[in-house]
Design an enzyme around this catalytic site. Structure first.
Site, PDB file in Angstrom:
ATOM      1  N   GLY A  26     -46.222 -28.992  25.254  1.00 37.98           N
ATOM      2  CA  GLY A  26     -47.357 -29.795  24.815  1.00 37.98           C
ATOM      3  C   GLY A  26     -47.049 -31.280  24.893  1.00 37.98           C
ATOM      4  O   GLY A  26     -45.921 -31.713  24.672  1.00 37.98           O
TER       5      GLY A  26
ATOM      6  N   THR B 109     -38.664 -25.732  25.581  1.00 34.04           N
ATOM      7  CA  THR B 109     -38.068 -26.524  26.660  1.00 34.04           C
ATOM      8  C   THR B 109     -36.554 -26.534  26.543  1.00 34.04           C
ATOM      9  O   THR B 109     -35.833 -26.417  27.538  1.00 34.04           O
ATOM     10  CB  THR B 109     -38.598 -27.967  26.604  1.00 34.04           C
ATOM     11  OG1 THR B 109     -40.016 -27.953  26.807  1.00 34.04           O
ATOM     12  CG2 THR B 109     -37.952 -28.836  27.668  1.00 34.04           C
TER      13      THR B 109
ATOM     14  N   THR C 144     -41.606 -33.198  19.865  1.00 34.51           N
ATOM     15  CA  THR C 144     -42.654 -32.326  19.338  1.00 34.51           C
ATOM     16  C   THR C 144     -43.272 -32.946  18.103  1.00 34.51           C
ATOM     17  O   THR C 144     -42.552 -33.512  17.265  1.00 34.51           O
ATOM     18  CB  THR C 144     -42.141 -30.913  18.982  1.00 34.51           C
ATOM     19  OG1 THR C 144     -43.186 -30.177  18.319  1.00 34.51           O
ATOM     20  CG2 THR C 144     -40.941 -30.962  18.060  1.00 34.51           C
TER      21      THR C 144
ATOM     22  N   ASP D 113     -44.374 -31.240  15.844  1.00 33.36           N
ATOM     23  CA  ASP D 113     -44.060 -30.300  14.763  1.00 33.36           C
ATOM     24  C   ASP D 113     -42.770 -30.653  14.035  1.00 33.36           C
ATOM     25  O   ASP D 113     -42.511 -30.132  12.947  1.00 33.36           O
ATOM     26  CB  ASP D 113     -43.943 -28.873  15.315  1.00 33.36           C
ATOM     27  CG  ASP D 113     -45.265 -28.339  15.822  1.00 33.36           C
ATOM     28  OD1 ASP D 113     -46.317 -28.802  15.330  1.00 33.36           O
ATOM     29  OD2 ASP D 113     -45.254 -27.463  16.707  1.00 33.36           O
TER      30      ASP D 113
ATOM     31  N   GLU E  15     -51.921 -24.777  10.735  1.00 30.53           N
ATOM     32  CA  GLU E  15     -52.522 -23.704  11.522  1.00 30.53           C
ATOM     33  C   GLU E  15     -51.752 -22.393  11.377  1.00 30.53           C
ATOM     34  O   GLU E  15     -52.298 -21.311  11.556  1.00 30.53           O
ATOM     35  CB  GLU E  15     -52.608 -24.094  12.999  1.00 30.53           C
ATOM     36  CG  GLU E  15     -51.270 -24.301  13.676  1.00 30.53           C
ATOM     37  CD  GLU E  15     -51.406 -24.648  15.152  1.00 30.53           C
ATOM     38  OE1 GLU E  15     -52.347 -24.157  15.800  1.00 30.53           O
ATOM     39  OE2 GLU E  15     -50.568 -25.418  15.650  1.00 30.53           O
TER      40      GLU E  15
END
Length: 357
Positions: free
Chosen positions: A10, A112, A132, A134, A229
């Site tokens: 992403g 990755t 990331t 995150d 999420e």
């Protein structure tokens, strides 16, 4: 020496800042350095595609969002699967050699890094850079892109909260973070959310409704709830991700946020809405912190390549830039500690995590 750069997984703010820093260091410090960009992440390496990057390509991209190299997702579990023309791994290895690379910089997240470790073990000279929103890559205090995402999410909360207050609503805001709740935790605290639901602390619906009902009874007609999420019900905690996904798909739910908003409305009688921030969190200009962090990480990664230090990924430890062996961090995640200082602090000022603690 010939260097390749790719961005995988992403996108997030700061990728171009890292590319820039790597390129500028190599152009300035490595004699006759040849730099190529590999498009679409590992996809480009699988196809054997690359294009030259010159010094002028690194100018003017420090604050640019996205990635000039483009990116894609290549699931790790498919890398060694036999396909027509050989496995993806075998094609990447062959193309690494065909391109004549002396080093490949891989900018990406946990997946990755797993692939990067595999390439390294197969003999490729790899240096990773942890990216990331995150913030869940093991071995580094902060991943680049995280702080920018926190800023974006916090601003979104600020805007949504004015509507929530105007209409006396309970508002659930879904934040990215499937495995780890760092982004939800930090932005939720920064935005003044009264409840934060993260994957590491499974929540109880009754506890959630009781907390919100108590606020209503106390005259607090507006509540902001930050929902990762990947947040899950306590009753779902015993199931694997695939099993939870199957049940939710059968119910027509992708995440728990929409369902929870309906339940809260039914139980409390309060007007309840939800908002999914989605890709808004990934895009746009990196904040000043990320621009500096990206520049330092990229420059250090290039320095390691110049010194012949491969099979590693750069990291932030305290205020210092350092590195870890790819084999030591690949496949590991950094999760929020439910008993950690940040969660304890949040609880101390009245933030609920949807449990009975």
């Amino acid at each position: 020496m010939k260097f390749g750069i790719l961005t995988s997984g992403g996108d997030c703010a700061g990728l171009n800042a890292v590319i820039r820093s790597i390129g500028l260091y190599l152009c300035r410090n490595v004699k006759n350095a040849e730099i190529v960009g590999i498009p679409d992440g590992y996809g480009g390496l699988i196809r054997g595609e690359s294009f030259p990057l010159r010094r002028e390509d690194f100018e003017g991209i420090l604050a640019q969002g996205g990635t000039i190299l483009r990116t894609s997702r290549q699931p790790f579990k498919k890398m060694t699967v036999s396909e027509e023309g050989g496995s993806r791994l075998s094609r990447m290895l062959a193309n690494y050699k065909k391109m004549g690379l002396d080093c490949l910089f891989t900018l990406g997240g946990a997946g990755t890094h797993k692939t990067a470790a595999m390439l390294s073990m197969e003999g490729c000279n790899i240096i990773g850079v942890p990216k990331t929103i995150d913030n869940d890559i093991y071995g580094t205090d902060v991943t680049f892109g995280f702080r920018t995402a926190v800023e974006v999410v916090t601003e979104a909360f600020d805007r949504i909260s004015t509507t929530a207050a105007s209409h006396s609503r309970i508002m659930l805001v879904e934040v990215m973070g499937n495995k780890a709740g760092w982004l939800t935790l930090h932005s939720g605290i920064a935005a003044g959310a009264q409840m934060i639901l993260i994957p590491e602390i499974p929540f109880d619906v009754d506890a959630v409704c009781d907390f919100l009902a108590a606020r209503l009874a106390a005259g607090e007609h507006t509540t902001m709830v930050a929902v990762a999420e990947g947040a899950l019900l306590a009753s779902e905690a015993k199931f694997k991700k695939e099993q939870r996904a199957f049940v939710r798909t059968a119910l027509g739910e992708s995440t728990v946020t929409r369902h929870l908003a309906e339940v809260i409305g039914e139980h409390t009688g309060a007007e309840t809405r939800y908002s999914v921030l989605g890709y808004l969190q990934r895009g746009g200009t990196p904040c000043a912190y990320d621009r500096l962090l990206c520049s330092r990480l990229g420059g250090y990664a290039a320095r390691l390549a110049h010194e012949g230090k491969f099979g590693v990924t750069v990291a932030l430890s305290g205020t210092a830039i350092t590195f870890n062996a790819l084999t030591d961090i690949a496949g590991k995640y950094k999760f929020v500690d439910p008993a950690g200082e940040e969660v304890r602090f949040a609880r101390s000022i009245g933030i609920s995590f949807g449990d009975r603690a």
